[in-house]
Design an enzyme around this catalytic site. Structure first.
Site, PDB file in Angstrom:
ATOM      1  N   HIS A  73     -13.461   1.115  10.144  1.00 21.53           N
ATOM      2  CA  HIS A  73     -14.363   2.089  10.748  1.00 21.53           C
ATOM      3  C   HIS A  73     -15.760   1.485  10.943  1.00 21.53           C
ATOM      4  O   HIS A  73     -16.149   1.218  12.064  1.00 21.53           O
ATOM      5  CB  HIS A  73     -14.440   3.410   9.980  1.00 21.53           C
ATOM      6  CG  HIS A  73     -13.118   4.087   9.808  1.00 21.53           C
ATOM      7  ND1 HIS A  73     -12.304   4.394  10.869  1.00 21.53           N
ATOM      8  CD2 HIS A  73     -12.460   4.488   8.694  1.00 21.53           C
ATOM      9  CE1 HIS A  73     -11.202   4.964  10.429  1.00 21.53           C
ATOM     10  NE2 HIS A  73     -11.263   5.025   9.110  1.00 21.53           N
ATOM     11  N   ASP A 113      -4.703   4.103  12.816  1.00 25.06           N
ATOM     12  CA  ASP A 113      -5.105   4.959  11.705  1.00 25.06           C
ATOM     13  C   ASP A 113      -4.180   6.161  11.505  1.00 25.06           C
ATOM     14  O   ASP A 113      -3.110   6.039  10.955  1.00 25.06           O
ATOM     15  CB  ASP A 113      -6.556   5.385  11.915  1.00 25.06           C
ATOM     16  CG  ASP A 113      -7.204   5.926  10.643  1.00 25.06           C
ATOM     17  OD1 ASP A 113      -6.477   6.232   9.684  1.00 25.06           O
ATOM     18  OD2 ASP A 113      -8.432   6.050  10.601  1.00 25.06           O
TER      19      ASP A 113
END
Length: 466
Positions: free
Chosen positions: A276, A327
Site C-alpha cells: 500500500h 489484495d
C-alpha cells in the site's frame, strides 16, 4: 531435451522481436532467445503477442468471498470505510474452514492465470482454528494454499504473517486469535513450510509482518533476524500507511510515521515490499525510493476501501520500484489494476499519460503508458516474489503469456501499441495461453481444472453465506 517456440511478436526488455524464438528446457528454464530461426530443430508457432507472466505481489485469497457482499450502508454504519469493512471480514473468518480456504484460493488463483499472472505473493494470516487453538497440523491452512496453487499451476510465494496485537498497546480481538503466533512458533511454521518446497518447485517462502500496529518493534526485529538466519535472501513484506488512521496511530505510538520508522529502525532494502504505502510524505517518498524496496500498490482494493491515492508520479520520478497486487480480489485483472492506477492519477491530476515521461535527449522517442505500466510492474512483481521469471530472457523461468491479436481490444494493433490497447482499451480479456515454468496451464483460454474449481468454490460459498 528442449522445445523451441516461434512467437509472432515476443516482448523483450528493450523492445520486441518479430518473430522471436524461445527455447525452453525440460526444467522450465529459458535456454535461449533469438530473432533468428534455428535450422536444426522444429518449432511450435504461436500467433500473437508473447509477454512475460506478471507476479501479483499482494493477495489475501480468502477475501474474494467478500466481493459484492459489503456494498451497503445502514444507520449503524452510515460512514463506511476500511475499519467497518473489516468487521464484515472478521464475521466471515469465524466461519472459514480449511476446505473453504482451499476452494476460494483455487478460484482466485485460476482467475489470476486467466488474466496473465503466473505467480502470487500470498499474505496469509488465517492460521488457526476459530478461537485461536492450532490445527493438529500447525501448517494446515498454509498447506491448503500450497495445494490450491499446485492444482492451478500458479507460482506461489507464501508469506505467513506474524500478527500478535490488535493495535499498538491493544490486545487481540476474539477473531484475531486465529491469526496470532509467538515469534518462536512463527519461525517454526516458516521452517515447516520451507520443507514443502521439496515437493513444490514453484513454492517460495518469505516473511510478512502484518503491520507496525500488529507487531511490536522487538517482535519485528526478532522475526526478521530469525528469518535471515534461515534464509538470507528471503522476501520481507509488510502492510504500511494504508490509511491516515494507521499513520496517526503509528506516529503516536512509535514516534514516527510508518515508512520513516522502518527506514530508521530496520534498514529497508530490495528484499522488502511495503504494501500500500498510500500515505507518504516527501521524505518517505525519497527514502523508500532510495532504499530499493518495492512499493506494493493494490489500486482497485485501495479504491474500493476508499484509502486514497498512492503518490505514483512523485515516487516513480524518484526512481522507486513498484508493482501491483490484487489484495481483496474485487478484481484479478492485470489490465484493470494498472488502468485504475494510471487513470486514478489522471483524475486526480487532471491530465493524461501521467506515468510516461518523454526523453529530452531523444525528441523522437515515444514513451508509451501501457509499456511503462507493464514493464515497471513486471520488474517490481518479480523483485517482490523472487519467483525467477519477470523477463523472457535466457536463464529466467519460462513464464509466457500469449495475447490474442484477434481479441477485440487488440484488433489492428502491433507491438508499438499493443500494451496500451491491452491495459487502457477495451474490456475483453485478450489472454489466450499461459505457460508457467515451461508448462502450458491454459491453452485457448481453457484450464483443465476450471469446472471442478468453480464447483468447489460454489459449495464453499453456499455454506459460508447461508
Amino acid at each position: 531435451m528442449s522445445t523451441i517456440y516461434e512467437v509472432e511478436h515476443l516482448h523483450q526488455p528493450d523492445g520486441w522481436l518479430s518473430p522471436g524464438y524461445v527455447e525452453v528446457g525440460d526444467d522450465g528454464i529459458i535456454l535461449s532467445v533469438s530473432g533468428t530461426k534455428p535450422e536444426t530443430k522444429p518449432v511450435e508457432r504461436l500467433k500473437g503477442f508473447g509477454v512475460p507472466g506478471l507476479s501479483n505481489l499482494h493477495s489475501h485469497a480468502f477475501q474474494r468471498a467478500l466481493a459484492g457482499r459489503t456494498e451497503f450502508v445502514t444507520t449503524a454504519r452510515a460512514e463506511d470505510n476500511l475499519w467497518t469493512w473489516r468487521k464484515e471480514m472478521y464475521r466471515m473468518v469465524d466461519r472459514l474452514t480449511p476446505e473453504d480456504y482451499e476452494a476460494i484460493a483455487a478460484l482466485v488463483y485460476l482467475e489470476m492465470l486467466q488474466f496473465g499472472m503466473t505467480a502470487v505473493c500470498e499474505f496469509h494470516y488465517v492460521h488457526h482454528l476459530p478461537g485461536g487453538e492450532p490445527h493438529a497440523n500447525a501448517a494446515e491452512m498454509s498447506d491448503r494454499l500450497v495445494a490450491a496453487a499446485a492444482h492451478t499451476g500458479l507460482g506461489l510465494t507464501l508469506l505467513p504473517v506474524l500478527y500478535a496485537h490488535g493495535g499498538i498497546g491493544k490486545k487481540l480481538e476474539a477473531t484475531q486469535r486465529r491469526f496470532a503466533h509467538s515469534v518462536d512458533d512463527y519461525l517454526k511454521l516458516i521452517e515447516t513450510l520451507r520443507s514443502r518446497r521439496v515437493a513444490n518447485p514453484r513454492l517460495r517462502v518469505g516473511v510478512a509482518l502484518h503491520s507496525l500496529r500488529a507487531v511490536t518493534p522487538d517482535e519485528a526485529r526478532a522475526a526478521l533476524a530469525g528469518m535471515k538466519a534461515i534464509d538470507p535472501d528471503a522476501r520481507l513484506h509488510i502492510h504500511v500507511s494504508e490509511t491516515t488512521h494507521e499513520v496517526a496511530e503509528v506516529q503516536a505510538g512509535l514516534g514516527a510515521r510508518p515508512v520513516q520508522w522502518l527506514l530508521d529502525n530496520v534498514g529497508l532494502s530490495p528484499d522488502w515490499c511495503l504494501v500500500h504505502a498510500t500515505h507518504l510524505d516527501a521524505s518517505e517518498i525519497a527514502g523508500l525510493a532510495a532504499s530499493g524496496a518495492v512499493a506494493g500498490i493494490c489500486p482497485l482494493t485501495e479504491a474500493t476501501m476508499g484509502d486514497g491515492f498512492f503518490p505514483l508520479v512523485e515516487y516513480d520520478a524518484a526512481g522507486g520500484a513498484w508493482g501491483i497486487g490484487t489484495d481483496s480480489h474485487y478484481c484479478t485483472s492485470t489490465a484493470e489494476e494498472l488502468r485504475m492506477l494510471e487513470c486514478g492519477k489522471r483524475l486526480e491530476l487532471r491530465r493524461r499519460n501521467v506515468i510516461a515521461r518523454p526523453d529530452s535527449a531523444h525528441p523522437e522517442y515515444e514513451a508509451h503508458t501501457g509499456r511503462v505500466l507493464f514493464d515497471t510492474s513486471l520488474a517490481g512483481g518479480e523483485q517482490a516474489s523472487a519467483q525467477g521469471g519477470g523477463a523472457l530472457v535466457a536463464g529466467r523461468r519460462a513464464d509466457l503469456v500469449m495475447l490474442d491479436p484477434d481479441s477485440n481490444p487488440l484488433l489492428g494493433h502491433g507491438p508499438r501499441t499493443v500494451l496500451d490497447a491491452w491495459i487502457l482499451g477495451g474490456t475483453q480479456n485478450p489472454v489466450r495461453d499461459v505457460m508457467v515454468a515451461g508448462d502450458w496451464v491454459i491453452r485457448d483460454g481453457h484450464h483443465p481444472g476450471a469446472a471442478s474449481i468453480r464447483d468447489a468454490y460454489q459449495r464453499a460459498m453456499t455454506r459460508l453465506v447461508q
